[in-house]
Design an enzyme around this catalytic site. Structure first.
Site, mmCIF file in Angstrom:
data_model
loop_
_atom_site.group_PDB
_atom_site.id
_atom_site.type_symbol
_atom_site.label_atom_id
_atom_site.label_comp_id
_atom_site.label_asym_id
_atom_site.label_seq_id
_atom_site.Cartn_x
_atom_site.Cartn_y
_atom_site.Cartn_z
ATOM 1 C CG ASN A 78 -0.308 0.567 2.442
ATOM 2 O OD1 ASN A 78 -0.335 1.768 2.666
ATOM 3 N ND2 ASN A 78 0.298 -0.281 3.268
ATOM 4 C CB CYS A 139 3.622 5.325 8.221
ATOM 5 S SG CYS A 139 3.016 5.375 6.521
ATOM 6 C CB THR A 204 3.780 -1.918 5.808
ATOM 7 O OG1 THR A 204 4.037 -0.513 5.859
ATOM 8 C CG2 THR A 204 2.299 -2.161 6.016
ATOM 9 C CB CYS A 352 9.676 -36.898 -3.042
ATOM 10 S SG CYS A 352 9.277 -38.489 -3.779
ATOM 11 C CB CYS A 356 15.476 -35.732 -3.307
ATOM 12 S SG CYS A 356 16.876 -36.403 -2.406
ATOM 13 C CB CYS A 383 17.193 -31.672 4.201
ATOM 14 S SG CYS A 383 16.649 -32.222 2.561
ATOM 15 C CB CYS A 390 4.984 -35.338 -0.550
ATOM 16 S SG CYS A 390 3.724 -36.614 -0.757
HETATM 17 C C1 FMN Z 1 -3.626 0.318 3.351
HETATM 18 C C2 FMN Z 1 -2.891 0.319 4.639
HETATM 19 C C3 FMN Z 1 -2.859 1.474 5.401
HETATM 20 C C4 FMN Z 1 -2.195 1.490 6.616
HETATM 21 N N1 FMN Z 1 -2.224 2.607 7.365
HETATM 22 C C5 FMN Z 1 -1.629 2.629 8.587
HETATM 23 C C6 FMN Z 1 -1.743 3.712 9.444
HETATM 24 O O1 FMN Z 1 -2.352 4.735 9.116
HETATM 25 N N2 FMN Z 1 -1.156 3.660 10.661
HETATM 26 C C7 FMN Z 1 -0.479 2.542 11.074
HETATM 27 O O2 FMN Z 1 0.013 2.528 12.206
HETATM 28 N N3 FMN Z 1 -0.370 1.478 10.280
HETATM 29 C C8 FMN Z 1 -0.938 1.487 9.055
HETATM 30 N N4 FMN Z 1 -0.874 0.353 8.276
HETATM 31 C C9 FMN Z 1 -0.169 -0.830 8.777
HETATM 32 C C10 FMN Z 1 -1.113 -1.826 9.429
HETATM 33 O O3 FMN Z 1 -1.742 -1.263 10.558
HETATM 34 C C11 FMN Z 1 -0.385 -3.104 9.849
HETATM 35 O O4 FMN Z 1 0.607 -2.766 10.778
HETATM 36 C C12 FMN Z 1 0.252 -3.834 8.694
HETATM 37 O O5 FMN Z 1 -0.556 -3.751 7.556
HETATM 38 C C13 FMN Z 1 0.515 -5.306 8.996
HETATM 39 O O6 FMN Z 1 -0.657 -6.010 9.339
HETATM 40 P P1 FMN Z 1 -1.515 -6.891 8.306
HETATM 41 O O7 FMN Z 1 -0.605 -7.860 7.681
HETATM 42 O O8 FMN Z 1 -2.605 -7.481 9.117
HETATM 43 O O9 FMN Z 1 -2.058 -5.906 7.309
HETATM 44 C C14 FMN Z 1 -1.533 0.333 7.061
HETATM 45 C C15 FMN Z 1 -1.577 -0.832 6.284
HETATM 46 C C16 FMN Z 1 -2.250 -0.856 5.098
HETATM 47 C C17 FMN Z 1 -2.287 -2.121 4.310
HETATM 48 S S1 SF4 Z 2 3.283 -38.825 -3.864
HETATM 49 FE FE1 SF4 Z 2 4.779 -38.008 -2.437
HETATM 50 S S2 SF4 Z 2 6.044 -39.770 -1.894
HETATM 51 FE FE2 SF4 Z 2 4.906 -40.342 -3.727
HETATM 52 S S3 SF4 Z 2 6.226 -39.827 -5.419
HETATM 53 FE FE3 SF4 Z 2 4.933 -38.026 -5.130
HETATM 54 S S4 SF4 Z 2 6.119 -36.726 -3.733
HETATM 55 FE FE4 SF4 Z 2 7.036 -38.759 -3.641
#
Ligand code: FMN
Ligand code: SF4
Ligand code: FAD
Ligand code: SF4
Lengths: 423, 408
Positions: A78, A139, A204, A352, A356, A383, A390
């Site tokens: 935003n 902000c 953000t 897989c 792998c 890992c 899968c």
């Molecule tokens: C469109 C938009 C406007 C925002 N305006 C503000 C604001 O005015 N003040 C503020 O503290 N944060 C603002 N934020 C940040 C949000 O409050 C929040 O911290 C951030 O979006 C992360 O949370 P979320 O993932 O739930 O959106 C804004 C975010 C968005 C997307």
């Molecule tokens: S289904 Fe899962 S275990 Fe079977 S071949 Fe595909 S990724 Fe491998």
């Protein structure tokens, strides 16, 4: 039927439930906040109110979304600044909200450009009836460097502005942190030292999420140009959780009251923030995409989770995961867990094997006749990338073996994931 | 897809698949699905709960709104109800709501959720006649409200057409048992092998109870005179009942002729095919364009290789040979079969229950019979003859009873 009390006290104020609108367009005016309360949100952080002298002038359009495959909204960008409505209108809305919804929590978000602004704003919102205040230090797209995330990345400014607010209000207040920083602990500590009662995180993340390939400009396009600006939504949850854990892990912040923000959409997301130490939760992007109604499933899901966990008080879940996140160097590196393939579930897609080979250690072998994989333990390093790719959850942690020359121990007692599968 | 009478025809979703399907849902503003479920099950809400990982909440929504949620999930003609107005059709095809509901109720069962609650006894008694979906629903509703409810059922087992009609591959009796158990757990008594009108008198029930709900359905299959006293002829609902009770262990000949074109006929022909009958012909009075059977069932019958001949009416029957005439064009048809099954509709058998019927439905505008303490629901009530309608009328009749007896 399962019923649990979701109320929780945060910075001395009792919330009917921890779910709040975070400051943004979702809490822009009286009608929106009223609808949010009616939909069951425990609190509202009103859209950030700025000083009278700072004029807001927004761009259009102002959003963009990062997509992946068929998923329309992995992350959200935003370019919005703070409240567009006049200071008087905003204060009138706050007053009306408190009057008509006295039992739900009203939080005013403010942002100034100097100490005087902060003092005046804190006083005004206190008089308007807010229950607490959030200081927006974060902000990332303000058109003034005296405001926004430039403040939040400067601990001295945080301290100074918190002190200014402390001078002019008795209300509890929190400082909202920016993730556009290496270590959030410094500004958080400075804020608490300046007089803040708690921390909220995150705002953000500075981002460019898409570039238009023909016009050669980032999105959204504003008269042929774009700018770096804030990223939010599900994609930022991992970053938010990491900052929150780091704060909870810091000796000076381990008991800090934290309001968690960033990508919360489901009760599971909410529970993660709570387990990492948040007593309060805030949401914007989830609401912008789906509406206030998402709180119903977050609340009900959290009640069921409390029931499954055998707790009656939400507070009992706060911070339970903090102690299990330790420095990488302290992790147990003595064993390997091999993948176990459930042949009844396997559909023979070979994903897989591909992952792998191309992304791990060439241990997953392929039987061309039966079209089934088989893990070669001589090559496998455990890992478990295979388990993540899968598509049917056929691979889970299986046999555990001690690496050569390690102290023998009871490997059956290792605590492992029940499943690697991601839905 | 399974091809065996005893196995469910359609596989259930895995967690991943239910999430994929729920993610297709557009979560639209006015949710046509929720406004078109006759029982008020509220699909928009439970699909949203799935989408946001609140499976338990989804189960609560289904169960509280529809005590036969697991059954409706399997047998509802959803293309006519909830899925009909689905906004997703503007992109491709409707959300498979029935299957999502089935996943949720299976989840509820697997996690042993206990959702329904009973208010404290209010000291009032209600008798329900018939344990089909209508009777079960009204009993469950009233029991939750604190009434002492007793169901009287003429058969040896409860469930009406859920148990006796709808074949195992569409609705396993194990599912019916579980749904009925939930209702019994609410405190509902079921008196089996008790025919009202014979074993007990309606007049006595009226006296001994504060109210009576009649939900006797249409449990008798129709016949035509030309088919009477013919050992080769069977009635569809009797045949389906026998097959289901014997878990598919019945001996059947090679050539079977089915007459009728509704859902019951489709169930008969598919059952015959799943049980291994080689030649199944179905002669239908309607032409395809006016077909009454649901698309899904017509499709599964056709998948099984049933010959469906449309537009013919039977004119005579001698032994195993039936002659038909086309209703429009001058054409004759003669079919000889080892067994003839009539699926030409069901009627109510109200012997001993002195209510006034008009075309199979009780003659009354509300759910109450005149000024008496007798109420009615299900197939004998106005409205569509489906399970979900029986749930709806069962619920509404129960609400009328509650109001009549002074409930809030
Ligand atoms: C469109 C938009 C406007 C925002 N305006 C503000 C604001 O005015 N003040 C503020 O503290 N944060 C603002 N934020 C940040 C949000 O409050 C929040 O911290 C951030 O979006 C992360 O949370 P979320 O993932 O739930 O959106 C804004 C975010 C968005 C997307
Ligand atoms: S289904 Fe899962 S275990 Fe079977 S071949 Fe595909 S990724 Fe491998
Ligand atoms: C083969 C078949 C398939 C069907 N498939 C579907 C489908 O897929 N989807 C769908 O929505 N609908 C389907 N239906 C329709 C649906 O089953 C009925 O609409 C529904 O069962 C009606 O419910 P009810 O409670 O009114 O009556 P019923 O289910 O008929 O139950 C009435 C009960 O009352 C009992 N009873 C009758 N008289 C007395 C008495 N005097 N004393 C005591 N007990 C008595 C009967 O034994 C019976 O148990 C199907 C029907 C049939 C026959
Ligand atoms: S979302 Fe609403 S305000 Fe924004 S451009 Fe569309 S119609 Fe206009």
């Amino acid at each position: 039927m399962v019923r649990k009390d979701l109320s929780i006290t945060f910075m001395g104020v009792k919330f009917p439930n921890p779910f709040c609108l975070s400051s943004s367009p979702v809490g822009n005016c009286y009608d929106m906040c009223a609808k949010a309360y009616e939909s069951g949100w425990g609190g509202v952080v009103f859209k950030t109110i700025g000083p009278k002298h700072y004029l807001i002038d927004e761009v259009s359009p102002r959003f963009d979304a990062l997509t992946k495959e068929a998923e329309p909204f992995v992350g959200f960008k935003n370019m919005e600044q703070i409240a567009e409505h006049s200071l008087e209108e905003n204060l009138a809305d706050l007053r009306r909200l408190k009057k008509n919804y006295p039992s739900q929590v009203l939080i005013a978000s403010i942002m100034g450009s100097n100490e005087e602004d902060w003092e005046v704003l804190a006083k005004l919102v206190t008089e308007a009836g807010a229950d607490m205040i959030e200081l927006n230090f974060s902000c990332p797209q303000m058109t003034s460097h005296a405001m926004g995330s430039d403040v939040g990345s400067n601990p001295e400014l945080c301290r100074k502005y918190c002190a200014a607010v402390r001078r002019s209000t008795k209300l509890p207040f929190m400082a909202k942190m920016t993730p556009n920083i290496t270590d959030m602990c410094d500004p958080a500590i400075a804020s608490l030292e300046g007089g803040a009662d708690g921390i909220s995180a995150i705002n953000t993340i500075k981002s460019i999420i898409n570039v238009d390939l023909d016009k050669k400009v980032g999105l959204p396009i504003i008269d042929g140009k774009s700018a770096i600006s804030g990223y939010s939504g599900k994609a930022v949850k991992p970053v938010a959780l990491r900052f929150i854990q780091q704060m909870r892990n810091h000796p000076k912040l381990k008991d800090a009251e934290i309001s968690g923000i960033g990508g919360i959409e489901t009760w599971e997301d909410a529970a993660e923030f709570i387990l990492l130490g948040c007593k309060n939760l805030q949401v914007t992007t989830g609401i912008m995409q789906y509406g206030y109604r998402i709180v119903e499933d977050m609340k009900r899901g959290l009640e069921h989770y409390m029931d499954e966990q055998g707790v009656d008080c939400l507070e009992d879940l706060v911070g339970l995961a903090n102690k299990n996140l330790i420095p990488a160097e302290e992790l147990n590196r003595d064993y390997i867990v091999y993948p176990e393939i459930d042949t009844n579930k396997c559909i023979g897609c070979g994903r897989c094997v591909i992952s792998c080979y191309d992304g791990a250690h060439q241990a997953m072998e392929w039987n061309k006749e039966t079209r089934r994989p088989n893990c070669n333990h001589d090559k496998c390093v455990g890992c478990l990338l295979c388990g993540l790719v899968c598509p049917v959850g056929a691979i889970k942690p299986g046999e555990r073996v001690l690496k050569a020359n390690r102290k023998p121990r009871n490997l059956a007692k290792l605590v492992l994931q029940d499943s690697i599968e991601k839905l | 897809m399974s091809k065996c009478y005893q196995d469910e025809y359609e596989a259930g979703y895995t967690p991943r698949l239910v999430m994929e399907e729920a993610s297709r849902c557009l979560l639209c503003l006015d949710a046509p699905c929720s406004s078109s479920c006759p029982a008020g099950t509220d699909p928009a809400k439970f699909i949203r709960s799935v989408r946001f990982k609140n499976f338990k909440g989804a189960a609560e929504t289904v169960r509280i709104n529809n005590v036969l949620g697991a059954i409706c999930a399997r047998v509802c003609p959803t293309e006519r109800y909830c899925q009909q107005g689905c906004s997703r059709s503007g992109i491709d095809k409707p959300i498979d709501i029935g299957r999502i509901q089935r996943y949720i109720t299976d989840f509820e069962e697997a996690t042993k959720m206990d959702i329904l609650e009973v208010e404290k006894p209010n000291g009032k008694k209600v008798a329900v006649i018939g344990s089909g979906p209508a009777g079960l629903t009204s009993a469950a509703y009233l029991a939750q409200k604190g009434y002492a409810v007793t169901i009287y059922e003429k058969d040896a087992k409860a469930g009406g057409y859920l148990r006796n009609g709808i074949p195992e591959y569409r609705l396993p009796n194990a599912v019916v048992d579980k749904e009925i158990n939930r209702i019994v757990k609410l405190g509902v008594d079921i008196n089996l092998n008790t025919r009202v009108g014979e074993d007990v008198k309606l007049a006595d029930l009226k006296k001994e109870n504060d109210a009576v709900i009649v939900a006797i359905g249409a449990s008798k299959g129709k016949s035509f005179e030309m088919f009477e006293h013919n050992r080769k002829v069977k009635i569809a609902v009797d045949f389906l009942k026998q097959v289901k009770a014997r878990k598919g262990n019945v001996k059947l000949p090679k050539n079977v002729l089915v007459i009728g074109g509704g859902d019951v006929a489709m169930d008969v022909v598919t059952t015959l095919k799943l049980l291994g009958v080689e030649n199944v012909s179905d002669v239908v009075y309607e032409e395809f364009k006016e077909f009454r059977a649901s698309k899904k069932e017509l499709q599964s019958a056709q998948e099984q290789g049933v010959s469906i001949i449309d537009g013919y009416a039977p004119v005579s029957c001698r032994g195993g040979t039936v002659k038909f005439k086309h209703r429009v064009i001058p054409a004759d048809l003669k079919i000889k079969a080892d067994l003839i099954i009539l699926a030409i509709g069901q009627v109510t058998d109200p012997a001993g229950i002195d209510l006034e019927f008009e075309r199979g439905e009780v003659k009354s505008k509300s759910y109450r019979v005149g000024e008496s303490n007798v109420f009615y629901a299900g197939d004998i009530a106005h409205g569509e003859k489906t399970v979900v309608y029986a749930v709806r009328t069962g619920k509404e009749a129960a609400i009328s009873v509650d109001k009549y007896l002074g409930g809030k």
